[in-house]
Design a protein around this motif. Structure first.
Motif, PDB file in Angstrom:
ATOM      1  N   LEU A  26       0.832  -1.199   0.000  1.00  0.00           N
ATOM      2  CA  LEU A  26       0.000   0.000   0.000  1.00  0.00           C
ATOM      3  C   LEU A  26       0.870   1.254   0.000  1.00  0.00           C
ATOM      4  O   LEU A  26       0.538   2.262  -0.629  1.00  0.00           O
ATOM      5  CB  LEU A  26      -0.926   0.003   1.216  1.00  0.00           C
ATOM      6  CG  LEU A  26      -1.977  -1.117   1.266  1.00  0.00           C
ATOM      7  CD1 LEU A  26      -2.824  -0.980   2.524  1.00  0.00           C
ATOM      8  CD2 LEU A  26      -2.866  -1.076   0.022  1.00  0.00           C
ATOM      9  N   TRP A  29       1.976   2.035  -3.483  1.00  0.00           N
ATOM     10  CA  TRP A  29       0.907   2.665  -4.267  1.00  0.00           C
ATOM     11  C   TRP A  29       0.788   4.140  -3.905  1.00  0.00           C
ATOM     12  O   TRP A  29       0.600   5.007  -4.765  1.00  0.00           O
ATOM     13  CB  TRP A  29      -0.430   1.954  -4.023  1.00  0.00           C
ATOM     14  CG  TRP A  29      -0.623   0.735  -4.867  1.00  0.00           C
ATOM     15  CD1 TRP A  29      -0.671  -0.559  -4.441  1.00  0.00           C
ATOM     16  CD2 TRP A  29      -0.785   0.698  -6.290  1.00  0.00           C
ATOM     17  NE1 TRP A  29      -0.848  -1.406  -5.510  1.00  0.00           N
ATOM     18  CE2 TRP A  29      -0.920  -0.663  -6.655  1.00  0.00           C
ATOM     19  CE3 TRP A  29      -0.816   1.670  -7.280  1.00  0.00           C
ATOM     20  CZ2 TRP A  29      -1.103  -1.065  -7.979  1.00  0.00           C
ATOM     21  CZ3 TRP A  29      -0.987   1.270  -8.608  1.00  0.00           C
ATOM     22  CH2 TRP A  29      -1.127  -0.085  -8.939  1.00  0.00           C
ATOM     23  N   GLN A  30       0.884   4.448  -2.621  1.00  0.00           N
ATOM     24  CA  GLN A  30       0.822   5.844  -2.197  1.00  0.00           C
ATOM     25  C   GLN A  30       1.992   6.639  -2.767  1.00  0.00           C
ATOM     26  O   GLN A  30       1.835   7.800  -3.173  1.00  0.00           O
ATOM     27  CB  GLN A  30       0.803   5.918  -0.666  1.00  0.00           C
ATOM     28  CG  GLN A  30      -0.505   5.403  -0.062  1.00  0.00           C
ATOM     29  CD  GLN A  30      -0.458   5.306   1.442  1.00  0.00           C
ATOM     30  OE1 GLN A  30       0.519   4.828   2.012  1.00  0.00           O
ATOM     31  NE2 GLN A  30      -1.515   5.764   2.106  1.00  0.00           N
ATOM     32  N   LEU A  69     -10.756   1.081  -5.986  1.00  0.00           N
ATOM     33  CA  LEU A  69      -9.455   1.653  -6.320  1.00  0.00           C
ATOM     34  C   LEU A  69      -9.629   2.809  -7.304  1.00  0.00           C
ATOM     35  O   LEU A  69      -9.055   2.834  -8.391  1.00  0.00           O
ATOM     36  CB  LEU A  69      -8.507   0.589  -6.884  1.00  0.00           C
ATOM     37  CG  LEU A  69      -7.846  -0.358  -5.867  1.00  0.00           C
ATOM     38  CD1 LEU A  69      -8.857  -1.188  -5.086  1.00  0.00           C
ATOM     39  CD2 LEU A  69      -6.841  -1.264  -6.543  1.00  0.00           C
ATOM     40  N   GLU A  90     -10.082   4.447  -2.212  1.00  0.00           N
ATOM     41  CA  GLU A  90      -8.740   4.731  -2.724  1.00  0.00           C
ATOM     42  C   GLU A  90      -7.792   4.866  -1.551  1.00  0.00           C
ATOM     43  O   GLU A  90      -8.098   5.522  -0.563  1.00  0.00           O
ATOM     44  CB  GLU A  90      -8.768   6.015  -3.559  1.00  0.00           C
ATOM     45  CG  GLU A  90      -7.420   6.583  -3.913  1.00  0.00           C
ATOM     46  CD  GLU A  90      -6.557   5.604  -4.709  1.00  0.00           C
ATOM     47  OE1 GLU A  90      -5.375   5.451  -4.351  1.00  0.00           O
ATOM     48  OE2 GLU A  90      -7.075   4.986  -5.668  1.00  0.00           O
ATOM     49  N   ILE A  91      -6.625   4.247  -1.649  1.00  0.00           N
ATOM     50  CA  ILE A  91      -5.666   4.281  -0.549  1.00  0.00           C
ATOM     51  C   ILE A  91      -4.953   5.625  -0.457  1.00  0.00           C
ATOM     52  O   ILE A  91      -4.484   6.027   0.611  1.00  0.00           O
ATOM     53  CB  ILE A  91      -4.629   3.135  -0.703  1.00  0.00           C
ATOM     54  CG1 ILE A  91      -3.817   2.965   0.584  1.00  0.00           C
ATOM     55  CG2 ILE A  91      -3.726   3.364  -1.891  1.00  0.00           C
ATOM     56  CD1 ILE A  91      -4.629   2.607   1.810  1.00  0.00           C
ATOM     57  N   SER A  92      -4.880   6.361  -1.574  1.00  0.00           N
ATOM     58  CA  SER A  92      -4.140   7.616  -1.598  1.00  0.00           C
ATOM     59  C   SER A  92      -5.048   8.814  -1.309  1.00  0.00           C
ATOM     60  O   SER A  92      -5.927   9.150  -2.091  1.00  0.00           O
ATOM     61  CB  SER A  92      -3.465   7.822  -2.962  1.00  0.00           C
ATOM     62  OG  SER A  92      -2.931   9.125  -3.059  1.00  0.00           O
ATOM     63  N   THR A 118      -8.472   6.627   9.326  1.00  0.00           N
ATOM     64  CA  THR A 118      -8.849   6.819   7.928  1.00  0.00           C
ATOM     65  C   THR A 118     -10.029   7.782   7.823  1.00  0.00           C
ATOM     66  O   THR A 118     -10.662   8.128   8.820  1.00  0.00           O
ATOM     67  CB  THR A 118      -9.211   5.487   7.249  1.00  0.00           C
ATOM     68  OG1 THR A 118     -10.327   4.900   7.933  1.00  0.00           O
ATOM     69  CG2 THR A 118      -8.046   4.524   7.299  1.00  0.00           C
ATOM     70  N   CYS A 132     -11.008   6.762   2.010  1.00  0.00           N
ATOM     71  CA  CYS A 132      -9.557   6.651   1.944  1.00  0.00           C
ATOM     72  C   CYS A 132      -9.109   5.530   2.883  1.00  0.00           C
ATOM     73  O   CYS A 132      -8.903   5.739   4.084  1.00  0.00           O
ATOM     74  CB  CYS A 132      -8.904   7.978   2.340  1.00  0.00           C
ATOM     75  SG  CYS A 132      -7.112   7.981   2.124  1.00  0.00           S
ATOM     76  N   CYS A 133      -8.992   4.350   2.326  1.00  0.00           N
ATOM     77  CA  CYS A 133      -8.599   3.174   3.104  1.00  0.00           C
ATOM     78  C   CYS A 133      -8.290   2.040   2.148  1.00  0.00           C
ATOM     79  O   CYS A 133      -8.472   2.159   0.935  1.00  0.00           O
ATOM     80  CB  CYS A 133      -9.706   2.760   4.076  1.00  0.00           C
ATOM     81  SG  CYS A 133     -11.246   2.225   3.293  1.00  0.00           S
ATOM     82  N   SER A 134      -7.834   0.937   2.678  1.00  0.00           N
ATOM     83  CA  SER A 134      -7.611  -0.260   1.875  1.00  0.00           C
ATOM     84  C   SER A 134      -8.953  -0.863   1.478  1.00  0.00           C
ATOM     85  O   SER A 134      -9.904  -0.861   2.267  1.00  0.00           O
ATOM     86  CB  SER A 134      -6.807  -1.289   2.683  1.00  0.00           C
ATOM     87  OG  SER A 134      -6.888  -2.572   2.091  1.00  0.00           O
ATOM     88  N   ASP A 137     -10.347  -3.256   3.941  1.00  0.00           N
ATOM     89  CA  ASP A 137     -10.948  -2.739   5.174  1.00  0.00           C
ATOM     90  C   ASP A 137     -12.372  -2.239   4.952  1.00  0.00           C
ATOM     91  O   ASP A 137     -13.126  -2.072   5.916  1.00  0.00           O
ATOM     92  CB  ASP A 137     -10.113  -1.578   5.738  1.00  0.00           C
ATOM     93  CG  ASP A 137      -8.807  -2.044   6.353  1.00  0.00           C
ATOM     94  OD1 ASP A 137      -8.768  -3.200   6.814  1.00  0.00           O
ATOM     95  OD2 ASP A 137      -7.837  -1.262   6.359  1.00  0.00           O
TER      96      ASP A 137
END
Length: 230
Positions: A26, A29-30, A69, A90-92, A118, A132-134, A137
């Protein structure tokens, strides 16, 4: 490129032995967002989606549409502007903020109590919510079921060892009479024929560009699938 490989009739299959060792964290990706390494983002939106949008929407309104995503996909605004409710993950945080800024949308942010540390970002209009998280999750947030999912590259981006878990999450989010529009770079439905979904290939196009030569490949195809309830 080899002429025999440029044909859209070619049968190309994913090399799972190669893919299984290709893993991104992760944090990596960020870092792609921080470093501007986001060539996967399409500033004008996805042209295959635009072409098949009527097939996807069928004239309906007020649908709940999920973007796994999501990055800063401009297509989210396409659906919101048509009166639909858009939820993305989205993780970012940078990618999410860039979406609202580039689309000139005001927004608010609030913590996600179910996932400490988050946030969820919501447009002032209320019809776009980006978590904004995986993706793994997300089920803890109880976001409900969706009428449609637009999966452009999300399945591709998920590490191979996590794809079964990802697929289970996607299935858990689908409502009755769902439509799942899946865009991938390589997919062979004979390897996973789909016991739950009908699978229809809407289009297959040559997506190879000059920049892809640096990947050590000489052909690349993009396929658009529509998955519906059996």
């Amino acid at each position: 490129m080899d002429g025999t490989r440029t044909s859209l009739d070619i049968e190309e299959y994913s090399d799972t032995e190669v893919q299984k060792n290709h893993v991104l964290t992760l944090e990596e990706w960020q870092d792609k967002w921080v470093n501007g390494n986001t060539a996967f983002h399409q500033q004008q939106g996805h042209q295959l989606l635009k072409k098949h949008l009527d097939t996807f929407l069928k004239g309906k309104s007020g649908l709940r549409i999920f973007f796994p995503l999501c990055g800063k996909a401009v297509e989210m605004k396409w659906f919101a502007d048509r009166g639909h409710s858009v939820i993305g993950v989205e993780i970012s945080e940078l990618g999410i903020r860039e979406f609202f800024t580039e689309q000139n949308l005001s927004y608010s942010e609030e913590p996600i109590t179910e996932i400490p540390g988050t946030k969820v970002f919501k447009s002032s209009s209320g019809n776009i919510s980006l978590y904004c998280c995986s993706i793994f999750d997300l089920p803890r947030t109880n976001i409900g079921k969706f009428d449609m999912i637009w999966d452009r590259g999300a399945l591709v981006a998920i590490n191979p060892g996590d794809r079964k878990c990802y697929a289970d999450i996607m299935l858990s989010l689908l409502g009755k009479k769902f439509q799942y529009l899946l865009c991938v770079l390589s997919y062979d439905p004979t390897k996973h024929p789909g016991k739950i979904c009908n699978i229809c290939c809407l289009e297959k196009v040559d997506a190879f560009e000059e920049r892809h030569k640096s990947w050590g490949i000489d052909y690349l195809f993009e396929k658009l699938y529509l998955l519906t309830e059996k």
